[in-house]
Design an enzyme around this catalytic site. Structure first.
Site, PDB file in Angstrom:
ATOM      1  N   LEU A  68       0.835  -1.198   0.000  1.00 42.20           N
ATOM      2  CA  LEU A  68       0.000   0.000   0.000  1.00 42.20           C
ATOM      3  C   LEU A  68       0.872   1.251   0.000  1.00 42.20           C
ATOM      4  O   LEU A  68       1.931   1.288   0.639  1.00 42.20           O
ATOM      5  CB  LEU A  68      -0.905   0.027   1.236  1.00 42.20           C
ATOM      6  N   ASN A  69       0.396   2.264  -0.662  1.00 39.76           N
ATOM      7  CA  ASN A  69       1.014   3.579  -0.624  1.00 39.76           C
ATOM      8  C   ASN A  69       0.214   4.421   0.367  1.00 39.76           C
ATOM      9  O   ASN A  69      -0.899   4.868   0.066  1.00 39.76           O
ATOM     10  CB  ASN A  69       1.001   4.223  -2.014  1.00 39.76           C
ATOM     11  N   LYS A  71       0.524   7.329   1.374  1.00 40.63           N
ATOM     12  CA  LYS A  71       0.312   8.736   1.040  1.00 40.63           C
ATOM     13  C   LYS A  71      -0.891   8.898   0.119  1.00 40.63           C
ATOM     14  O   LYS A  71      -1.294  10.021  -0.175  1.00 40.63           O
ATOM     15  CB  LYS A  71       1.567   9.316   0.396  1.00 40.63           C
ATOM     16  N   PHE A  93       8.388   3.696  12.813  1.00 37.20           N
ATOM     17  CA  PHE A  93       8.808   4.940  12.178  1.00 37.20           C
ATOM     18  C   PHE A  93       9.282   5.962  13.208  1.00 37.20           C
ATOM     19  O   PHE A  93       9.062   5.812  14.408  1.00 37.20           O
ATOM     20  CB  PHE A  93       7.674   5.513  11.337  1.00 37.20           C
ATOM     21  N   ALA A 134      18.652   6.651  13.927  1.00 43.95           N
ATOM     22  CA  ALA A 134      19.688   5.725  14.385  1.00 43.95           C
ATOM     23  C   ALA A 134      19.265   4.300  14.098  1.00 43.95           C
ATOM     24  O   ALA A 134      18.083   3.964  14.138  1.00 43.95           O
ATOM     25  CB  ALA A 134      19.949   5.890  15.884  1.00 43.95           C
ATOM     26  N   ASP A 165      18.456  -3.931  18.498  1.00 42.45           N
ATOM     27  CA  ASP A 165      17.324  -4.393  17.699  1.00 42.45           C
ATOM     28  C   ASP A 165      16.586  -5.530  18.396  1.00 42.45           C
ATOM     29  O   ASP A 165      15.348  -5.526  18.506  1.00 42.45           O
ATOM     30  CB  ASP A 165      17.813  -4.901  16.338  1.00 42.45           C
TER      31      ASP A 165
END
Length: 371
Positions: A68-69, A71, A93, A134, A165
């Site tokens: 999916l986009n 935006k 994010f 980072a 992580d």
């Protein structure tokens, strides 16, 4: 399986979030990976086997892929409809990005109050570094663990493992499961702010004696865990391989030094780390006198914490890991990492299938679900 009936919508990329949601998929959750038009980056990072990147294979098995986009308002609306029916939402994010897309917790929880929403970011949603970009190495550097990873030359080394992580992955999984458990009582979901740095720093209890007790950084090679203890360090063997002593209890020192004909040196191991050079120098010379294979035979039956330093391919071929099903091979000859969370009842059932980019867009549409 434990998570059967749980639907997870995963917008995260790279390692912490994808690893977290793969563990949920292994235990029965339906994990819907929402990928950008360019796809999950790890589809194209590192070596490939049978057409797929090994990294991608070991973080995305058993998931479904939607491309999916976000935006595009129509596609975003389709995603919102999917999240309305979800139990868990995971994103990785930079703080503020989800709010700009209209996918923040306030918006999504208003539509779906039962939603457990997990944000994984480098430094968390608050604080002066929240907007700093980072990845693992930088987070380890900021948190002091690169400093602790000191080489023989006294210089810091690049850490071998992405522990920031992976710590965030495990903290995120733990938090999500806590929130799902609590939701059974309250009917309400919750928001998790998982910082990779927070998660890593939480793994430092055994390293903080000098910091918390004496307000100083440790002298790394003099500390118990990093070479200052004769019975807890790495030694070179005659063939250029290495072995480790990994148990500093005095009973192990007595067993080892008695077998080596120097029982009096066990007393040196009762002194503080950094003050055991007599024992360390003796062991250096002893271990340098035989090959790793010879030491493996020598240690047989001796009650001492020791292990060979295996090459990575050696380690992953070890019989013990095969018996534990931590490394297994599918019918196509692809090797996979197994499931570390082992239940007696309702154990994980690994689905080794990998989704093609956007593979499940049409299947969701065909089933009448708007996405």
């Amino acid at each position: 399986m434990k998570l059967q009936g749980i639907r997870v919508v995963d917008l995260s990329l790279f390692l912490p979030g994808p690893h977290l949601t793969m563990m949920m998929a292994d235990h029965g959750a339906e994990v819907i990976k929402v990928e950008p038009p360019s796809g999950e980056p790890t589809r194209n990072i590192g070596l490939r086997k049978n057409g797929e990147a090994v990294w991608f294979r070991n973080t995305h098995r058993g998931k479904k892929s939607l491309c999916l986009n976000l935006k595009d308002e129509e596609q975003k609306a389709q995603l919102l409809a999917l999240i309305d029916e979800a139990d868990v939402f995971v994103e990785g994010f930079r703080p503020g990005a989800m709010a700009r897309l209209g996918l923040d917790y306030a918006t999504l929880s208003a539509r779906n109050p039962r939603l457990v929403y997990c944000s994984i970011s480098a430094f968390g949603q608050s604080g002066p570094k929240s907007q700093k970009p980072a990845h693992d190495l930088s987070i380890q550097a900021e948190s002091g663990t690169v400093f602790l990873n000191e080489g023989a030359d006294g210089e810091p080394c690049s850490p071998a493992m992405p522990v920031a992580d992976m710590a965030a992955s495990l903290m995120g999984l733990s938090g999500i499961l806590m929130a799902l458990l609590r939701r059974n009582e309250t009917g309400c979901g919750d928001y998790l702010d998982i910082s990779m740095q927070d998660s890593l720093v939480a793994w430092l209890p055994n390293a903080l004696g000098p910091v918390f007790a004496e307000n100083r950084s440790p002298v790394v090679k003099q500390e118990r865990s990093w070479g200052g203890n004769a019975m807890y360090r790495i030694y070179r063997t005659a063939d250029g391989r290495h072995l480790t002593l990994g148990g500093s209890e005095i009973k192990f020192a007595k067993n080892l030094f008695s077998r080596l004909g120097r029982p009096e040196l066990a007393a040196a191991c009762e002194r503080p780390p950094g003050d055991q050079e007599e024992a360390i120098e003796f062991l250096k010379k002893e271990f340098a006198g035989r090959t790793l294979a010879q030491w493996s035979d020598w240690f047989e039956g001796l009650d001492v914490c020791w292990s060979p330093v295996r090459l990575l391919d050696e380690a992953l071929k070890e019989e013990h890991l095969r018996v534990r099903e931590m490394v297994f091979e599918d019918d196509a000859g692809n090797r996979h990492l197994g499931v570390p969370i082992k239940f007696l009842h309702e154990p994980a059932q690994v689905n080794t299938c990998l989704p093609k980019l956007g593979e499940h867009n049409q299947s969701f549409l065909a089933s009448g679900q708007e996405i």
